[in-house]
Motif scaffolding. Sequence first.
Motif, PDB file in Angstrom:
ATOM      1  N   ASP A 155       0.812  -1.222   0.000  1.00  0.00           N
ATOM      2  CA  ASP A 155       0.000   0.000   0.000  1.00  0.00           C
ATOM      3  C   ASP A 155       0.843   1.269   0.000  1.00  0.00           C
ATOM      4  N   TRP A 156       2.174   1.129   0.119  1.00  0.00           N
ATOM      5  CA  TRP A 156       3.043   2.302   0.077  1.00  0.00           C
ATOM      6  C   TRP A 156       3.790   2.433  -1.261  1.00  0.00           C
ATOM      7  N   SER A 203      -1.914  -5.004   2.337  1.00  0.00           N
ATOM      8  CA  SER A 203      -1.517  -4.312   3.565  1.00  0.00           C
ATOM      9  C   SER A 203      -1.123  -5.319   4.622  1.00  0.00           C
TER      10      SER A 203
END
Length: 489
Positions: A206-207, A227
Amino acid sequence: MTSVDSRQICAGCGWVAPADAEIRYRCPQAVGDDIDHVLQRKLNPSSLGGVSAAKELFGGHEQNPFLKFRRLLHSYNTGRANGMPDSSYEALVTNLGEDLRRVDGREFRSTPLISEDRLAKAIGLTSRNSLWIKNETGNVAGSHKVRHLLGIMIWLKIKEALSGDETSESESEVQTLAISSCGNAALAAATVAAAAGRRLEVFIPDWAEDSVVRRLKQLEANLTVCSRSSENSGDPCYEAFRQAVADGATPFTCQGPDNGLNIEGGETLAWEMIADLVREGCSLDHLVVQVGGGALVSSCIQGFWEAKELGVIDRMPQIHTVQTQGAAPLERAYMKVLSRILNQWRKISSTDCGLPATTARLAGFVCEEVSAEVVNAALEYAAGHRSEFMWPWGQEPKSVASGILDDETYDWHVAVRGMLETGGIPVVVSEATLLHANSLAQSHTRIPVDPTGSAGLAGLLQLRSDGVVKPSHSAAVLFTGIDRSIGAF
């Protein structure tokens, strides 16, 4: 035609693949035990035709390494052994290159090995040609990762050609490819998949950078964002990828345990370096390689091993690996294997002399004084008891060098063996050193490399500071990925 004999062998259990045209990604005996099952391809160097023939192969002018070094590739040898003409292989690789140009604006070609005397002086190396940089930032999709994935795609294309599937399969019948990645590997996979007309499932954290996500969507990859459920749960992207493979997807990945075929594609980087160094009449004392999942350093080690076995080079450089303080599972595994070696040496040694105090000196001691039998016994034990040496990092990895933040070093065993056999060591660098190395790289060269891509230079800075690399030594580092904030990809 004289062909290099090559076979796939599991480095963990010794299983040998039949000599047929089947594509095998994983060892079939990897059924939940604690053995480190990784399929490796092994060459029979004698069948190449001797040292002079090997040197001639490395001295050619062909710019596509999958053509230049074809006789070293298991994919090529398998195709030839099963009736594929050399001209058909050449056409396959050439056509794939043209498809890459259509998608990425460039074909796959050898990348430059550059002697950087100005940067060498800045880090305290004094001899001419003392610092070599293998610049992968201009490669297809902006990193070295395309080598691993292109090697797998050539395998798939050969299989299709041998079976006739390239004309009979409809689009809906083509098996989906799958990969887990935070950046460069995903971009390389999506580029190669788009060029080959394949569906690709990408599992990303998610980053992941917005620029990466945008490009993946442009390449029509199907994205699944993953995640973490807890600090120590391991990489959720990798777990989702493994489930996709269990459900039938092809592992189009840079992790050796999941697809050992990716390593020989990566070896093209080492072979290119060796060919350039031999042409320049130079050799290396040190090769410093950044490590995430470990496929890159495994490819480099095996490429140098094979060049030495073929008689193209006389000696191996010391192989050093680089990880961040945010995640260093390889250094942990290396120290555990080293401890086992030294404990066994103490048991059988008749001397009571003290051991060196530093890791570098211990590594030199093992390389020079401890028998190969003791070292190999420790490595064999480690391969059979993986969980004692390699497991996910205890907290979520974080670093400016985000591309090497793998929770595990999947291709760890070859990396540890390569360091032990050459006297190299694992280096763990700070965030300050990573940033300083990247600043030096960008201010002393014209290469738009990102902090992950220049992490090998950070390791070299640490090795210079610790006195492992002397001012008169020669060293090479790999600039593996482009800084997308200042360079196109």
